[in-house]
Design a protein around this motif. Structure first.
Motif, PDB file in Angstrom:
ATOM      1  N   MET A   1       1.051  -1.148   0.055  1.00  0.00           N
ATOM      2  CA  MET A   1      -0.077   0.138   0.069  1.00  0.00           C
ATOM      3  C   MET A   1       0.797   1.216  -0.119  1.00  0.00           C
ATOM      4  N   ASN A   2       0.409   2.325  -0.563  1.00  0.00           N
ATOM      5  CA  ASN A   2       1.149   3.693  -0.599  1.00  0.00           C
ATOM      6  C   ASN A   2       0.906   4.363   0.702  1.00  0.00           C
ATOM      7  N   PRO A   3       2.068   4.524   1.470  1.00  0.00           N
ATOM      8  CA  PRO A   3       1.738   5.346   2.711  1.00  0.00           C
ATOM      9  C   PRO A   3       1.275   6.630   2.483  1.00  0.00           C
ATOM     10  N   GLU A   4       1.242   7.188   1.389  1.00  0.00           N
ATOM     11  CA  GLU A   4       0.639   8.527   0.998  1.00  0.00           C
ATOM     12  C   GLU A   4      -0.815   8.491   1.046  1.00  0.00           C
ATOM     13  N   SER A   5      -1.525   7.402   0.745  1.00  0.00           N
ATOM     14  CA  SER A   5      -2.812   7.330   0.542  1.00  0.00           C
ATOM     15  C   SER A   5      -3.616   6.778   1.867  1.00  0.00           C
ATOM     16  N   LEU A   6      -2.910   6.423   2.899  1.00  0.00           N
ATOM     17  CA  LEU A   6      -3.614   6.067   4.117  1.00  0.00           C
ATOM     18  C   LEU A   6      -3.631   7.028   5.016  1.00  0.00           C
ATOM     19  N   ARG A   7      -4.392   6.619   5.925  1.00  0.00           N
ATOM     20  CA  ARG A   7      -4.808   7.624   7.110  1.00  0.00           C
ATOM     21  C   ARG A   7      -4.039   7.050   8.272  1.00  0.00           C
ATOM     22  N   TYR A   8      -3.933   7.907   9.361  1.00  0.00           N
ATOM     23  CA  TYR A   8      -2.885   7.577  10.507  1.00  0.00           C
ATOM     24  C   TYR A   8      -3.473   8.162  11.831  1.00  0.00           C
ATOM     25  N   THR A   9      -2.985   7.157  12.792  1.00  0.00           N
ATOM     26  CA  THR A   9      -3.534   7.829  14.295  1.00  0.00           C
ATOM     27  C   THR A   9      -2.284   8.383  14.864  1.00  0.00           C
ATOM     28  N   PRO A  10      -2.419   9.173  15.940  1.00  0.00           N
ATOM     29  CA  PRO A  10      -1.537   9.802  16.455  1.00  0.00           C
ATOM     30  C   PRO A  10      -0.515   8.809  17.348  1.00  0.00           C
ATOM     31  N   THR A  11      -1.056   7.654  17.354  1.00  0.00           N
ATOM     32  CA  THR A  11      -0.464   6.343  18.184  1.00  0.00           C
ATOM     33  C   THR A  11       0.366   5.617  17.371  1.00  0.00           C
ATOM     34  N   LEU A  90       7.698 -12.033  12.848  1.00  0.00           N
ATOM     35  CA  LEU A  90       7.562 -10.736  12.939  1.00  0.00           C
ATOM     36  C   LEU A  90       8.368  -9.847  12.226  1.00  0.00           C
ATOM     37  N   ASP A  91       9.185 -10.553  11.450  1.00  0.00           N
ATOM     38  CA  ASP A  91      10.127  -9.818  10.593  1.00  0.00           C
ATOM     39  C   ASP A  91       9.222  -9.134   9.437  1.00  0.00           C
ATOM     40  N   LEU A  92       8.032  -9.741   9.045  1.00  0.00           N
ATOM     41  CA  LEU A  92       7.369  -9.214   8.020  1.00  0.00           C
ATOM     42  C   LEU A  92       6.638  -7.728   8.538  1.00  0.00           C
ATOM     43  N   LEU A  93       6.768  -7.291   9.706  1.00  0.00           N
ATOM     44  CA  LEU A  93       6.407  -6.018  10.177  1.00  0.00           C
ATOM     45  C   LEU A  93       7.680  -5.173   9.928  1.00  0.00           C
ATOM     46  N   SER A  94       8.911  -5.419   9.915  1.00  0.00           N
ATOM     47  CA  SER A  94       9.910  -4.679   9.825  1.00  0.00           C
ATOM     48  C   SER A  94      10.217  -4.582   8.462  1.00  0.00           C
ATOM     49  N   ARG A  95      10.055  -5.742   7.583  1.00  0.00           N
ATOM     50  CA  ARG A  95      10.373  -5.520   6.199  1.00  0.00           C
ATOM     51  C   ARG A  95       9.259  -4.798   5.176  1.00  0.00           C
ATOM     52  N   ASP A  96       8.197  -4.924   5.709  1.00  0.00           N
ATOM     53  CA  ASP A  96       6.989  -4.334   4.830  1.00  0.00           C
ATOM     54  C   ASP A  96       5.788  -4.036   5.819  1.00  0.00           C
ATOM     55  N   PRO A  97       6.026  -3.052   6.635  1.00  0.00           N
ATOM     56  CA  PRO A  97       4.808  -2.680   7.421  1.00  0.00           C
ATOM     57  C   PRO A  97       3.407  -2.274   6.739  1.00  0.00           C
ATOM     58  N   TYR A  98       3.808  -1.787   5.410  1.00  0.00           N
ATOM     59  CA  TYR A  98       2.400  -1.113   4.775  1.00  0.00           C
ATOM     60  C   TYR A  98       1.875  -2.321   3.693  1.00  0.00           C
ATOM     61  N   GLY A  99       2.380  -3.509   3.818  1.00  0.00           N
ATOM     62  CA  GLY A  99       2.131  -4.658   2.876  1.00  0.00           C
ATOM     63  C   GLY A  99       1.729  -5.774   3.756  1.00  0.00           C
ATOM     64  N   SER A 100       2.782  -6.682   3.353  1.00  0.00           N
ATOM     65  CA  SER A 100       2.490  -7.946   4.245  1.00  0.00           C
ATOM     66  C   SER A 100       2.627  -8.047   5.596  1.00  0.00           C
ATOM     67  N   GLY A 101       2.945  -6.843   6.395  1.00  0.00           N
ATOM     68  CA  GLY A 101       2.988  -6.704   7.573  1.00  0.00           C
ATOM     69  C   GLY A 101       1.680  -6.119   8.177  1.00  0.00           C
ATOM     70  N   TRP A 102       0.488  -6.039   7.577  1.00  0.00           N
ATOM     71  CA  TRP A 102      -0.698  -5.557   8.138  1.00  0.00           C
ATOM     72  C   TRP A 102      -1.221  -6.617   8.967  1.00  0.00           C
ATOM     73  N   LEU A 103      -2.021  -5.981  10.154  1.00  0.00           N
ATOM     74  CA  LEU A 103      -2.186  -6.524  11.428  1.00  0.00           C
ATOM     75  C   LEU A 103      -3.768  -7.259  11.386  1.00  0.00           C
ATOM     76  N   VAL A 104      -4.653  -6.302  11.235  1.00  0.00           N
ATOM     77  CA  VAL A 104      -6.172  -6.839  11.397  1.00  0.00           C
ATOM     78  C   VAL A 104      -6.797  -6.067  10.144  1.00  0.00           C
ATOM     79  N   LYS A 105      -8.106  -6.785   9.922  1.00  0.00           N
ATOM     80  CA  LYS A 105      -9.060  -6.161   9.177  1.00  0.00           C
ATOM     81  C   LYS A 105     -10.396  -6.012  10.085  1.00  0.00           C
ATOM     82  N   ILE A 106     -10.961  -4.762  10.119  1.00  0.00           N
ATOM     83  CA  ILE A 106     -12.036  -4.401  10.963  1.00  0.00           C
ATOM     84  C   ILE A 106     -13.335  -3.977  10.087  1.00  0.00           C
ATOM     85  N   ARG A 107     -14.637  -4.540  10.329  1.00  0.00           N
ATOM     86  CA  ARG A 107     -15.668  -4.105   9.831  1.00  0.00           C
ATOM     87  C   ARG A 107     -16.115  -3.030  10.522  1.00  0.00           C
TER      88      ARG A 107
END
Length: 132
Positions: A1-11, A90-107
């Motif tokens: 995912m392109n980081p420029e198209s995402l939304r972010y939390t202060p945390t 956990l390496d997936l988080l370090s290698r690709d936090p905006y792609g394969s390192g995603w955590l959850v999907k929420i409805r």
């Protein structure tokens, strides 16, 4: 995912919104800034599928050799998918936090994007003002 198209939390969580079958779904992850700040991740705990989460409330924990940090939900809703591979590798988080390192999907509980999330530019400004 392109980081420029995402939304972010202060945390330091990122959010990607997409519509699936008339429902708004949020994919959530940790930002590269968060992952790099924590360094050397050793443990990740995520919510279970079916669990209800609330915006601004902890929904998981990430632990590194430096610190233990809560992971906060950016939205109200129900967890519909957990990225189990990232829990086991956990390496997936370090290698690709905006792609394969995603955590959850929420409805989302309300079928609309919540207010108060930061755009990329505002998030970058926040990170620049934080001590490393």
């Amino acid at each position: 995912m392109n980081p420029e198209s995402l939304r972010y939390t202060p945390t330091h969580e990122w959010v990607y919104f997409e519509e699936q079958n008339g429902q708004l779904i949020a994919t959530v992850g940790l930002t590269q800034f968060a992952v790099e700040s924590l360094t050397n991740l050793v443990f990740l705990e995520l919510p279970k599928v079916g669990q209800h989460v609330q915006a601004g409330k902890p929904m998981g924990v990430v632990e590194s050799i430096k610190a233990v940090s809560d992971i906060y939900s950016p939205v109200d809703g129900e967890v519909i998918e957990v990225n189990q591979p990232v829990v086991n590798e956990l390496d997936l988080l370090s290698r690709d936090p905006y792609g394969s390192g995603w955590l959850v999907k929420i409805r989302l509980a309300e079928n609309k994007e919540p207010e108060g999330l930061l755009d990329h530019k505002a998030y970058e400004a926040q990170c620049a003002s934080e001590p490393q």
